[in-house]
Design a protein around this motif. Sequence first.
Motif, PDB file in Angstrom:
ATOM      1  N   ASN A 147      52.408  43.659  43.243  1.00 54.74           N
ATOM      2  CA  ASN A 147      51.000  44.019  43.228  1.00 54.74           C
ATOM      3  C   ASN A 147      50.399  43.933  44.621  1.00 54.74           C
ATOM      4  N   SER A 156      46.576  43.726  46.459  1.00 57.86           N
ATOM      5  CA  SER A 156      45.153  43.519  46.196  1.00 57.86           C
ATOM      6  C   SER A 156      44.331  44.574  46.929  1.00 57.86           C
ATOM      7  N   ARG A 202      37.678  43.063  45.834  1.00 62.46           N
ATOM      8  CA  ARG A 202      36.910  42.623  44.669  1.00 62.46           C
ATOM      9  C   ARG A 202      35.777  43.596  44.412  1.00 62.46           C
ATOM     10  N   VAL A 244      35.242  40.708  40.701  1.00 66.01           N
ATOM     11  CA  VAL A 244      36.529  40.785  40.003  1.00 66.01           C
ATOM     12  C   VAL A 244      37.581  41.335  40.960  1.00 66.01           C
ATOM     13  N   GLU A 245      38.687  40.614  41.119  1.00 62.58           N
ATOM     14  CA  GLU A 245      39.764  41.095  41.988  1.00 62.58           C
ATOM     15  C   GLU A 245      40.486  42.268  41.340  1.00 62.58           C
ATOM     16  N   VAL A 246      40.722  43.298  42.128  1.00 65.08           N
ATOM     17  CA  VAL A 246      41.412  44.497  41.651  1.00 65.08           C
ATOM     18  C   VAL A 246      42.729  44.628  42.401  1.00 65.08           C
ATOM     19  N   ARG A 247      43.817  44.773  41.627  1.00 66.42           N
ATOM     20  CA  ARG A 247      45.150  44.918  42.212  1.00 66.42           C
ATOM     21  C   ARG A 247      45.782  46.211  41.709  1.00 66.42           C
ATOM     22  N   ASP A 274      40.746  36.544  35.738  1.00 65.61           N
ATOM     23  CA  ASP A 274      41.846  36.388  36.682  1.00 65.61           C
ATOM     24  C   ASP A 274      42.008  37.632  37.549  1.00 65.61           C
ATOM     25  N   GLY A 275      41.630  38.798  37.033  1.00 63.62           N
ATOM     26  CA  GLY A 275      41.724  40.026  37.815  1.00 63.62           C
ATOM     27  C   GLY A 275      42.097  41.223  36.968  1.00 63.62           C
ATOM     28  N   THR A 333      44.656  44.737  37.044  1.00 66.72           N
ATOM     29  CA  THR A 333      45.802  45.373  37.699  1.00 66.72           C
ATOM     30  C   THR A 333      45.989  46.782  37.152  1.00 66.72           C
ATOM     31  N   SER A 346      43.395  43.842  32.147  1.00 66.10           N
ATOM     32  CA  SER A 346      42.479  42.780  32.570  1.00 66.10           C
ATOM     33  C   SER A 346      43.002  41.462  32.035  1.00 66.10           C
TER      34      SER A 346
END
Length: 380
Positions: free
Chosen positions: A4, A6, A9, A13-16, A83-84, A86, A94
């Motif tokens: 993954n 990154s 955010r 929210v973290e986006v991977r 948590d993020g 992906t 999510s």
Amino acid sequence: MSGNISLGRIGGVEVRVNWSWLIVLALIVWTLADGVFPSQNPRLSGNTHLAMAVVAALLFFASILLHELGHAWEARREGLEVDGITLWLFGGVSQFKGGFPSAGAEFRIAIAGPLVSLVLGVVFVLIAIAGLPSAVDGVAAWLGYINLALLVFNLIPALPLDGGRVLRAALWQSKGDLGWATRVGTDIGRVFGYLFIGLGVAMFIFQGSFSGAWLAFIGWFLLQAATAEARYIATEAALHGLRVRDLMVRDPVTVDGDLTVGQFMDEVARSRRFTTYPVVDGGRPIGLLAFGSVAALPRSEWDSRRVREAMLPLERVPLLTEDETAIDALTALSSPTSNRGLVVEDGHLAGLLSITDLTRALELRRSRPSTGESRPKLGV
């Protein structure tokens, strides 16, 4: 998921993005540029079709991201830690820490994503019928169709799809038994998985349709995900009520990062042999030293190499807190490369926890009936 990257955010929210996303992106661009748009807009040039395909594919994944953000933002409103997100081969997923606080919360979180897809589908359809240039309305028409198709697919009442979570929330609310509701949802998920595989294989064999292979692949994914969901809820029930503080090794043997490897072997490992040692600097943890990595070093380098050079640095070590649940710790330590974690409180080492400690507790408690909360993981 491994592999993954990154992207930053969005709204906290973290986006991977996973490398497998690139495969689907390329397939979508090829399908649209070679088949869909030439058939839909035959008067446009090949270069225009390619440009349309690239724009449509990127907006499609932006739509999936918005769908997942709908889940994530609603989860934060319900008090869950996100948590993020992906983006990967099958769209997006999510992940949240902790369990759904109630059936109502699970329903609202699960339905948020499909509602976003509904709004996007309607907006793109309205753009498509607004009389704009054909390249624009062609892209908008496809995006409207694909978002509404995504909506319908996600509302299939089979875990782990959104529709399955909506169904589980309703069953949980009606009977008050999360375990039973999960079993029903995963059983339905397996049925749809086998159905998609069978239909996909039939389409591929008798019609020569590549979409049949893709449908079978989706069925396989549903089957695996439903089985994993059932296994997870059983594991969570077995570990219910346990926290890291209950299982961790307190006051583990530590190693100063400035020791040479030779000093470590003579002063520490010779009398206190363990598989892993927390490495500290001034009392604060800076990494983990695996005995196997030391044993792999040539003997001639032991007196010139320091422990901090041979250790796994802190940024690559799972960090846990004493109050963290056992099921969340199990998730954090499930990677083959990070199956031991440091328990840290206020920057100081409180203990050490390994996947072995968790599996031992799981084996001891597996036969005990318990209720648990599902660790949410919503995907497209």
